[in-house]
Design a protein around this motif. Sequence first.
Motif, PDB file in Angstrom:
ATOM      1  N   GLY A 113       0.799  -1.213   0.000  1.00 24.20           N
ATOM      2  CA  GLY A 113       0.000   0.000   0.000  1.00 24.20           C
ATOM      3  C   GLY A 113       0.833   1.264   0.000  1.00 24.20           C
ATOM      4  N   LEU A 114       2.145   1.107   0.225  1.00 24.93           N
ATOM      5  CA  LEU A 114       3.034   2.261   0.241  1.00 24.93           C
ATOM      6  C   LEU A 114       3.512   2.573  -1.171  1.00 24.93           C
ATOM      7  CD1 LEU A 114       4.113   4.014   2.577  1.00 24.93           C
ATOM      8  CD2 LEU A 114       6.203   2.658   2.510  1.00 24.93           C
ATOM      9  N   LYS A 115       3.505   3.822  -1.549  1.00 30.18           N
ATOM     10  CA  LYS A 115       3.935   4.224  -2.879  1.00 30.18           C
ATOM     11  C   LYS A 115       5.423   4.539  -2.856  1.00 30.18           C
ATOM     12  CE  LYS A 115      -0.612   6.052  -4.180  1.00 30.18           C
ATOM     13  NZ  LYS A 115      -1.385   7.247  -4.594  1.00 30.18           N
ATOM     14  N   SER A 116       6.220   3.491  -2.920  1.00 29.05           N
ATOM     15  CA  SER A 116       7.666   3.670  -2.981  1.00 29.05           C
ATOM     16  C   SER A 116       8.033   4.279  -4.333  1.00 29.05           C
ATOM     17  CB  SER A 116       8.369   2.318  -2.819  1.00 29.05           C
ATOM     18  OG  SER A 116       9.748   2.432  -3.130  1.00 29.05           O
ATOM     19  N   PRO A 117       9.062   5.127  -4.377  1.00 31.02           N
ATOM     20  CA  PRO A 117       9.507   5.664  -5.678  1.00 31.02           C
ATOM     21  C   PRO A 117      10.141   4.597  -6.562  1.00 31.02           C
ATOM     22  CG  PRO A 117      10.982   6.352  -3.915  1.00 31.02           C
ATOM     23  CD  PRO A 117       9.805   5.721  -3.256  1.00 31.02           C
ATOM     24  N   LEU A 118      10.435   3.428  -5.993  1.00 28.19           N
ATOM     25  CA  LEU A 118      10.965   2.333  -6.793  1.00 28.19           C
ATOM     26  C   LEU A 118       9.845   1.722  -7.632  1.00 28.19           C
ATOM     27  CD1 LEU A 118      13.219   0.516  -4.152  1.00 28.19           C
ATOM     28  CD2 LEU A 118      13.847   2.335  -5.761  1.00 28.19           C
ATOM     29  N   ASP A 317       3.239  -4.927  12.734  1.00 25.92           N
ATOM     30  CA  ASP A 317       2.188  -5.528  11.901  1.00 25.92           C
ATOM     31  C   ASP A 317       0.967  -4.612  11.833  1.00 25.92           C
ATOM     32  OD1 ASP A 317       3.750  -7.747  11.435  1.00 25.92           O
ATOM     33  OD2 ASP A 317       2.745  -9.010  12.930  1.00 25.92           O
ATOM     34  N   SER A 318       0.644  -3.982  12.949  1.00 19.85           N
ATOM     35  CA  SER A 318      -0.500  -3.061  12.990  1.00 19.85           C
ATOM     36  C   SER A 318      -0.251  -1.847  12.116  1.00 19.85           C
ATOM     37  CB  SER A 318      -0.775  -2.631  14.439  1.00 19.85           C
ATOM     38  OG  SER A 318      -1.007  -3.747  15.276  1.00 19.85           O
ATOM     39  N   ILE A 319       0.970  -1.336  12.152  1.00 16.63           N
ATOM     40  CA  ILE A 319       1.341  -0.225  11.273  1.00 16.63           C
ATOM     41  C   ILE A 319       1.169  -0.635   9.809  1.00 16.63           C
ATOM     42  CG2 ILE A 319       3.302   1.140  10.444  1.00 16.63           C
ATOM     43  CD1 ILE A 319       4.333   1.166  13.348  1.00 16.63           C
ATOM     44  N   GLY A 320       1.643  -1.842   9.476  1.00 16.35           N
ATOM     45  CA  GLY A 320       1.516  -2.330   8.103  1.00 16.35           C
ATOM     46  C   GLY A 320       0.080  -2.436   7.658  1.00 16.35           C
ATOM     47  N   ASP A 321      -0.793  -2.894   8.554  1.00 20.11           N
ATOM     48  CA  ASP A 321      -2.213  -3.018   8.203  1.00 20.11           C
ATOM     49  C   ASP A 321      -2.836  -1.656   7.925  1.00 20.11           C
ATOM     50  OD1 ASP A 321      -1.993  -5.715   8.498  1.00 20.11           O
ATOM     51  OD2 ASP A 321      -3.212  -5.861  10.316  1.00 20.11           O
ATOM     52  N   GLU A 324      -1.596  -0.416   4.534  1.00 17.08           N
ATOM     53  CA  GLU A 324      -2.236  -1.163   3.442  1.00 17.08           C
ATOM     54  C   GLU A 324      -3.693  -0.744   3.256  1.00 17.08           C
ATOM     55  OE1 GLU A 324      -2.737  -5.769   1.822  1.00 17.08           O
ATOM     56  OE2 GLU A 324      -1.985  -5.389   3.849  1.00 17.08           O
ATOM     57  N   SER A 325      -4.364  -0.361   4.347  1.00 12.88           N
ATOM     58  CA  SER A 325      -5.775   0.035   4.263  1.00 12.88           C
ATOM     59  C   SER A 325      -5.968   1.398   3.615  1.00 12.88           C
ATOM     60  CB  SER A 325      -6.389   0.051   5.661  1.00 12.88           C
ATOM     61  OG  SER A 325      -5.933   1.184   6.411  1.00 12.88           O
ATOM     62  N   GLY A 326      -4.893   2.187   3.547  1.00 13.87           N
ATOM     63  CA  GLY A 326      -5.000   3.533   2.976  1.00 13.87           C
ATOM     64  C   GLY A 326      -5.473   4.583   3.955  1.00 13.87           C
ATOM     65  N   THR A 339      -3.804  12.260  14.753  1.00 13.40           N
ATOM     66  CA  THR A 339      -4.472  11.549  15.847  1.00 13.40           C
ATOM     67  C   THR A 339      -5.260  10.351  15.339  1.00 13.40           C
ATOM     68  OG1 THR A 339      -4.641  13.610  17.106  1.00 13.40           O
ATOM     69  CG2 THR A 339      -6.065  11.798  17.779  1.00 13.40           C
ATOM     70  N   GLU A 340      -5.939  10.517  14.227  1.00 10.61           N
ATOM     71  CA  GLU A 340      -6.759   9.423  13.687  1.00 10.61           C
ATOM     72  C   GLU A 340      -5.911   8.214  13.306  1.00 10.61           C
ATOM     73  OE1 GLU A 340     -10.459  12.040  11.778  1.00 10.61           O
ATOM     74  OE2 GLU A 340      -8.676  11.551  10.564  1.00 10.61           O
ATOM     75  N   VAL A 341      -4.743   8.453  12.696  1.00  8.07           N
ATOM     76  CA  VAL A 341      -3.872   7.339  12.307  1.00  8.07           C
ATOM     77  C   VAL A 341      -3.364   6.614  13.550  1.00  8.07           C
ATOM     78  CG1 VAL A 341      -1.660   6.729  11.247  1.00  8.07           C
ATOM     79  CG2 VAL A 341      -3.186   8.354  10.109  1.00  8.07           C
ATOM     80  N   ALA A 342      -2.952   7.368  14.560  1.00 14.95           N
ATOM     81  CA  ALA A 342      -2.467   6.749  15.795  1.00 14.95           C
ATOM     82  C   ALA A 342      -3.567   5.930  16.463  1.00 14.95           C
ATOM     83  CB  ALA A 342      -1.944   7.819  16.752  1.00 14.95           C
ATOM     84  N   GLU A 343      -4.788   6.466  16.491  1.00 17.33           N
ATOM     85  CA  GLU A 343      -5.909   5.746  17.097  1.00 17.33           C
ATOM     86  C   GLU A 343      -6.222   4.467  16.331  1.00 17.33           C
ATOM     87  OE1 GLU A 343      -8.952   8.708  17.099  1.00 17.33           O
ATOM     88  OE2 GLU A 343      -8.352   9.562  19.048  1.00 17.33           O
ATOM     89  N   GLU A 344      -6.094   4.501  15.008  1.00 17.43           N
ATOM     90  CA  GLU A 344      -6.362   3.322  14.198  1.00 17.43           C
ATOM     91  C   GLU A 344      -5.307   2.243  14.441  1.00 17.43           C
ATOM     92  OE1 GLU A 344      -8.495   1.084  11.166  1.00 17.43           O
ATOM     93  OE2 GLU A 344      -8.926   2.551  12.744  1.00 17.43           O
ATOM     94  N   ILE A 345      -4.058   2.653  14.569  1.00 17.14           N
ATOM     95  CA  ILE A 345      -2.991   1.686  14.874  1.00 17.14           C
ATOM     96  C   ILE A 345      -3.246   1.033  16.226  1.00 17.14           C
ATOM     97  CG2 ILE A 345      -0.530   1.456  15.427  1.00 17.14           C
ATOM     98  CD1 ILE A 345      -0.004   3.640  13.298  1.00 17.14           C
ATOM     99  N   ALA A 346      -3.640   1.830  17.209  1.00 18.83           N
ATOM    100  CA  ALA A 346      -3.932   1.290  18.541  1.00 18.83           C
ATOM    101  C   ALA A 346      -5.120   0.329  18.482  1.00 18.83           C
ATOM    102  CB  ALA A 346      -4.214   2.423  19.520  1.00 18.83           C
ATOM    103  N   ARG A 347      -6.134   0.671  17.682  1.00 15.33           N
ATOM    104  CA  ARG A 347      -7.307  -0.190  17.574  1.00 15.33           C
ATOM    105  C   ARG A 347      -6.951  -1.538  16.958  1.00 15.33           C
ATOM    106  NH1 ARG A 347     -10.801  -2.037  14.051  1.00 15.33           N
ATOM    107  NH2 ARG A 347      -9.778  -0.987  12.281  1.00 15.33           N
ATOM    108  N   ILE A 348      -6.177  -1.509  15.893  1.00 10.18           N
ATOM    109  CA  ILE A 348      -5.780  -2.758  15.238  1.00 10.18           C
ATOM    110  C   ILE A 348      -4.896  -3.590  16.153  1.00 10.18           C
ATOM    111  CG2 ILE A 348      -4.409  -3.689  13.318  1.00 10.18           C
ATOM    112  CD1 ILE A 348      -5.520  -1.460  11.573  1.00 10.18           C
ATOM    113  N   PHE A 349      -4.004  -2.910  16.894  1.00  6.52           N
ATOM    114  CA  PHE A 349      -3.153  -3.640  17.842  1.00  6.52           C
ATOM    115  C   PHE A 349      -4.011  -4.420  18.843  1.00  6.52           C
ATOM    116  CE2 PHE A 349      -0.764  -4.212  21.731  1.00  6.52           C
ATOM    117  CZ  PHE A 349       0.476  -4.643  21.290  1.00  6.52           C
TER     118      PHE A 349
END
Length: 354
Positions: A113-118, A317-321, A324-326, A339-349
């Motif tokens: 889900g990450l847009k690497s320049p490669l 793994d939670s960060i990766g999810d 990938e979810s966008g 804040t929303e991204v941090a809360e989502e990582i905590a929720r998935i964890f």
Amino acid sequence: MRKIQLAVVPGDGVGKEVVPAAIDVLHTVAEVHGGFQFEFTEFPWNSDYYVEHGKMMPDDGINILSAYEGVFLGSIGNAKLVPDRVSTWDFIIKIRREFEQSINLRPAKYFKGLKSPLVNPRDFDLVVVRENSEGEYSQVGGRIYKGEDELAIQNAIFSRKGSERAMRFAFELARKRRNHVTSATKSNGIFHSMPFWDEVFDEVKKDYQDVDTAAYHIDALTAYFVTRPETLDVVVASNLFGDILSDLGGAILGSIGIAPAANINLNGKYPSMFEPVHGSAPDIYGKGIANPIGQIWTAKMMLDQFGFEDAGSLLLDSIGDVIESGFVTPDLGGKASTTEVAEEIARIFKEKAK
């Protein structure tokens, strides 16, 4: 219950936004994992502090920090207030040197889900082990004369102890990963220090017969970071070469906003320091859109250092999810806030830990 005492320095710019977000995630990790908890003490040392006091930290700042098990740093630097050389040498490098943080650790990993320049990242997963205490960043040298005869001398310092220490750390780390160590050198162009580095590497690798090795000149190795990063596992390098390679690793990630780092003390006398590498980003400070992933991935490295590698792996793994979810901040093409991204990582964890 183990209580881990941490000194927190949000620092400048977006550090003051991503550090609180990462601390919230760490509290969730501790609550879910059990067995440990964090106690944070915050210090207001940054460029504003310099403007007011004429120094980046109090005279006894190092002594104050030494009482903690780790330093959790956000970002330091505001060139409009303090020259970068001052904020760097009087704070970051001062802490690294006085706390004998001889290893700088910088991972780079491709996330779906990450847009690497490669064009084709091929799931690279590497880590740069940078010698962090000597090498090309020594303060030995000077300047003489003026005008057209002015002369600057910069001496690079390579000790057997410092070089071997970094290399052994790299080999031990490789044993936990994919059993391969690459040495960055330039012995075909730098007459004394790099042949010495090669000799020490050849001696050290004899003690790690189970680990595969390679040695590349730095110019070729920088190309490999772009053309075949998936072939690299652990890369060990001198201070300058490690600095360059680790920044390149951050670039091929797709955003410097997610790149973490750790400055490791190996002898247990002083705390290690954990910091992302994105800088203070004054252009977006206050907008609530700074990417917290670099700070949270840095927190993962801190968990590893304290022996909670299972919690650290689950957090990564939670960060990766989340990536990938966008559900990400604008620098990664999303619309979510810090804040929303941090809360989502905590929720998935929490979900993964069930």
